[in-house]
Scaffold this motif. Structure first.
Motif, mmCIF file in Angstrom:
data_model
loop_
_atom_site.group_PDB
_atom_site.id
_atom_site.type_symbol
_atom_site.label_atom_id
_atom_site.label_comp_id
_atom_site.label_asym_id
_atom_site.label_seq_id
_atom_site.Cartn_x
_atom_site.Cartn_y
_atom_site.Cartn_z
ATOM 1 N N ASP A 207 0.827 -1.210 0.000
ATOM 2 C CA ASP A 207 0.000 0.000 0.000
ATOM 3 C C ASP A 207 0.860 1.257 0.000
ATOM 4 O O ASP A 207 0.591 2.215 -0.728
ATOM 5 N N LYS A 211 0.935 4.163 -2.824
ATOM 6 C CA LYS A 211 0.536 5.512 -2.454
ATOM 7 C C LYS A 211 1.651 6.519 -2.714
ATOM 8 O O LYS A 211 1.454 7.556 -3.330
ATOM 9 N N TRP A 318 5.384 13.926 1.777
ATOM 10 C CA TRP A 318 4.629 13.201 2.794
ATOM 11 C C TRP A 318 5.216 13.392 4.177
ATOM 12 O O TRP A 318 6.428 13.490 4.335
ATOM 13 N N LEU A 359 0.897 10.318 6.023
ATOM 14 C CA LEU A 359 1.001 8.863 5.863
ATOM 15 C C LEU A 359 0.951 8.237 7.260
ATOM 16 O O LEU A 359 1.802 8.518 8.098
#
Ligand code: XMP
Length: 511
Positions: A207, A211, A318, A359
């Protein structure tokens, strides 16, 4: 992955249901009671559980689900208040019980469905906590179990696969309660036990890769278990596109910076940038006496240091945070479906204009699951069992201004407390153990000389969740060892006292 969804009607046990199901290796999510049926359908649950709750179904404004949920064709299990929602919806009748039934009851099972499969028919101790009970069962439902005071303690409509339990299978006081939950999830809902930590790690890594793609992630680590685990997981997914930063604010435990650096570089193989911001924090704290002002200052200074780093070393797209599941979920009843993202204590609120995407790879996990993940991913055992340490660090263990001298005293004294507890085999038995220093002084004797030195207080508490805490009844020999080590080894400390206040009314940290 097969999953069960729990609708939260405000019971103190809602999270517990979720955890119990996960312990059975079936993935489970908690959602607010009023989540629209459409949204629940999108989650593709194999089964749905209605939690208990403090309300009464007939009272005005009592929480009700989207009734379309009964049309999804997904098996449903109602617990306590959830059971009454089912009875009410299918036109049965609920009555107020005069004496609230609370505590253990003996359940006689008459079940012919799979809900009580392999549980036996002799009495089962079950735990009740309710003031309402079903008086008339709805059409199509039959009694699956009864107690002396509740003829409908377990009910079910096997064609519709809808069941209700007046008792709480999720609490430890209910015998074989986990088996009842397993039967509902596995036998009735046909959810396969596919949830395991190794699986979750693998899916999370995928994931994160999907992402983040080729973008850059910034992660502040404190040396605590959440941020460390978060960093390991992301590093596994994106390697050098992750930058981990550790801010030395001068308020850390003895050797903390060196220890964290060693764990990251040597044991985990993750590069770590260390920012030495000790002077800035010390200067910022100068002249501040008020506990809240000190906390705020540490938070602000952290945000400033971190922002400068992001601007100078970026761009980053992020920001990684070690937010956990209980922080993400807001219990349905009062708050509705809102999702609250906690500003991580130790990050202290970062400016929005950094425009970083967030995140949070641990946002579906409970603390014990994070510990398990950390263990699997090779976090050293001493870090797993390390006591919690507050974000504002030693500043909250100093009463009055956090001067360099007081920081040194409290750091050394806390180290001695921990050292002695380890020696005496007590460290793992207590929640936290540390020293406190303020401005009070007392007369002592050093050789032939009279000195006027600090009074250091020792705080050692036992707790399960830090919400309440009791002072630890340490053996006198341990206290004596701590006291003499502190006065012998730390210059300018003349007295040692032991804090014997519990929480409440005190708190664990003095500031
Ligand atoms: P109190 O002092 O409120 O502490 O009884 C309860 C638990 O929380 C920790 N604590 C903090 N942790 N940032 C943190 O990350 C903070 O500002 C903070 N204040 C308290 C404390 O150590 C105890 O375990």
């Amino acid at each position: 992955m097969d999953k069960i969804v729990v609708l939260d009607f405000g019971s103190q046990y809602s999270h517990l249901i979720c955890r119990r199901i996960r312990e059975l290796n079936i993935y489970c999510e908690l959602v607010p009671y009023n989540t629209p049926a459409e949204k629940i359908k999108d989650l593709e649950p194999k089964g749905i559980i209605f939690s208990g709750g403090p309300a009464s179904v007939y009272s005005k404004n009592s929480p009700k689900p989207d009734y379309e949920i009964f049309e999804l064709g997904v098996p449903i299990l109602g617990i306590c208040y959830g059971h009454q929602i089912i009875v009410d919806h299918f036109n049965g009748k609920i009555k107020r019980v005069l004496n609230r039934e609370y505590g253990n009851a003996l359940l006689t099972i008459m079940d012919k469905t799979n809900l009580f499969k392999d549980i036996g028919s002799s009495g089962l101790k079950c735990w009740m906590s309710h003031s309402d009970a079903a008086e008339v069962l709805p059409k199509g439902f039959e009694v699956l179990g009864k107690t002396s005071s509740s003829f409908s303690a377990a009910i079910g409509n096997n064609d519709k696969k809808i069941f209700g339990l007046q008792f709480h299978p999720e609490v430890a006081h209910t015998e074989k309660g986990d088996k009842v939950l397993f039967n509902f999830a596995y036998e009735i809902s046909k959810a396969n036990p596919e949830w395991s930590m190794s699986n979750f790690i693998e899916t999370s890594v995928n994931d994160i890769q999907k992402k983040v793609k080729n973008e850059k992630v910034l992660c502040a680590v404190s040396g605590g278990i959440d941020s460390t685990t978060c960093a390991i997981l992301i590093h596994r997914a994106i390697k050098d596109n992750l930058t981990c930063v550790f801010v030395d604010n001068g308020l850390l435990r003895e050797n903390e910076r060196e220890n964290v650096a060693e764990i990251f570089k040597e044991k985990l193989g993750i590069p770590l940038r260390i920012i030495d911001a000790r002077e800035r924090f010390l200067k910022g704290l100068g002249g501040l006496n008020d506990p809240e002002q000190k906390r705020k200052k540490v938070g602000e200074e952290f945000a400033r240091v971190f922002t400068e780093f992001a601007e100078n070393e970026g761009p980053f797209q992020w920001l990684a945070q070690g937010t956990l599941y209980p922080d993400v979920i807001e219990s349905g009843v009062s708050g509705g479906p809102a999702t609250v993202i906690k500003t991580h204590h130790n990050v202290g609120g970062l400016p929005e204009w950094l425009h970083l995407k967030i995140l949070e790879p641990l946002r579906y996990l409970y603390k014990d699951e994070v510990r398990n993940m950390a263990r699997i991913m090779g976090v050293p055992p001493d870090l797993l069992t390390r006591h919690p340490f507050p974000g504002p660090g030693l500043a909250v263990r100093i009463v009055g201004e956090a001067s360099q001298e007081k920081i040194n005293v409290v750091r050394q004294a806390s180290h001695i407390v921990e050292e002695v507890l380890v020696e005496d085999n007590l460290y793992d038995k207590v929640w936290q153990a540390f020293a406190i220093v303020g401005d009070d002084k007392a007369v002592g004797i050093l050789g032939d000389e009279r000195i006027f030195g600090h009074i250091v207080s020792i705080r050692v508490v036992e707790s399960v969740d830090a919400m309440t805490a009791d002072w630890s009844r340490l053996p006198f020999s341990t206290l004596e060892k701590i006291s003499s080590k502190i006065t012998n080894e730390i210059e300018n400390v003349t007295w040692v006292t032991y804090a014997i206040s519990s929480k409440p009314p005190s708190t664990i940290e003095p500031q």
